[in-house]
Write a protein that holds these residues in place. Structure first.
Motif, short mmCIF file in Angstrom:
data_model
loop_
_atom_site.label_atom_id
_atom_site.label_comp_id
_atom_site.label_asym_id
_atom_site.label_seq_id
_atom_site.Cartn_x
_atom_site.Cartn_y
_atom_site.Cartn_z
N LEU A 105 0.82 -1.20 0.00
CA LEU A 105 0.00 0.00 0.00
C LEU A 105 0.86 1.26 0.00
N TYR A 106 1.94 1.23 0.76
CA TYR A 106 2.84 2.39 0.85
C TYR A 106 3.47 2.69 -0.50
N GLY A 134 3.54 8.32 -0.28
CA GLY A 134 3.25 7.02 0.33
C GLY A 134 2.64 7.16 1.71
N ILE A 135 3.13 8.12 2.49
CA ILE A 135 2.59 8.34 3.83
C ILE A 135 1.15 8.81 3.76
N SER A 136 0.84 9.65 2.78
CA SER A 136 -0.55 10.10 2.60
C SER A 136 -1.47 8.91 2.34
N GLY A 137 -0.96 7.92 1.59
CA GLY A 137 -1.74 6.71 1.38
C GLY A 137 -1.98 5.94 2.66
N GLY A 140 -4.78 7.67 4.49
CA GLY A 140 -6.07 7.28 3.92
C GLY A 140 -6.48 5.88 4.36
N CYS A 141 -5.53 4.97 4.41
CA CYS A 141 -5.81 3.60 4.84
C CYS A 141 -6.29 3.57 6.28
N VAL A 199 -8.64 4.10 -1.71
CA VAL A 199 -9.14 3.07 -2.63
C VAL A 199 -8.44 1.73 -2.37
N LEU A 200 -7.13 1.76 -2.21
CA LEU A 200 -6.39 0.52 -1.96
C LEU A 200 -6.80 -0.12 -0.64
N ALA A 201 -7.04 0.71 0.38
CA ALA A 201 -7.47 0.17 1.67
C ALA A 201 -8.84 -0.48 1.56
#
Length: 212
Positions: A105-106, A134-137, A140-141, A199-201
């Motif tokens: 995810l990162y 990546g940290i923003s993702g 979101g997760c 979205v990935l989460a």
């Protein structure tokens, strides 16, 4: 009963700790050289949109730059802020989903962040560096996981939390970060990574629910 076992001084999951060590190690190693070498490394392995527009040579370093840019930082403040965020949100994601899912995810969020930056700034010759995409993702997760765990009341909670992250990001990107010399952030990349992480989460959680 009191325990004689001592808690570790740094109580971080192994992958999150490893990512922090790698980022700090790369930053420290580059600072052993003169500033020209640091500039060359940032230019080679930072994400420079124009290299993907066909107006500049791509090269091997350009091919890996949608991921390698995440391991470069401009100064100690930039590095420290990102590593604190990585420790906070990376730990939560790694403990909830495991190391492999957290790393995927990162890195994917970081690549999505680079893609979003490219869409808006395709002709830019300035290399983008930093782990913020990546940290923003990961942020979101964490929000998606909190919502799935019962936080808030309805989908409006997630939208409100997303707005609280997105609005300051856009403002700091346009107006500059308070307390600095007007330095701005790559706000498009931050938003791309953040919504990519959401979205990935959601996909990750849907997959885990089907397996359970």
């Amino acid at each position: 009963m009191p325990s004689n076992a001592r808690e570790p001084a740094i109580n971080l999951p192994p992958l999150t700790l490893a990512l922090i060590v790698v980022n700090v190690g790369i930053f420290g190693a580059l600072r052993l050289f003169e500033s020209r070498i640091v500039w060359l490394a940032n230019d080679a392995f930072g994400f420079t949109p124009v290299r993907f527009s066909g107006d500049a040579a791509l090269g091997l370093s350009g091919i890996v730059s949608p991921l390698s840019y995440m391991f470069l930082h401009g100064d100690w403040v930039h590095l420290a802020m990102n590593m604190v965020m990585l420790a906070a949100f990376g730990s939560g994601v790694e403990r909830r989903f495991g190391a492999a899912s957290m790393l995927s995810l990162y890195l994917l969020s970081g690549a999505i962040a680079a893609g979003a930056h490219y869409v808006v700034y395709a002709g830019s010759i300035e290399p983008m560096i930093g782990a913020s995409g990546g940290i923003s993702g990961l942020v979101g997760c964490v929000l998606v996981a909190m919502r799935q765990g019962g936080a808030g009341n309805g989908p409006g909670w997630l939208l409100g939390a997303a707005a609280m992250w997105a609005i300051p990001t856009v403002l700091f990107g346009i107006l500059g970060v308070p307390g600095t010399d007007g330095s701005s952030i790559a706000w498009v990349a931050h938003l791309g990574g953040f919504f990519g992480g959401i979205v990935l989460a959601a996909i990750l959680l849907a997959g885990s629910q089907r397996q359970s």
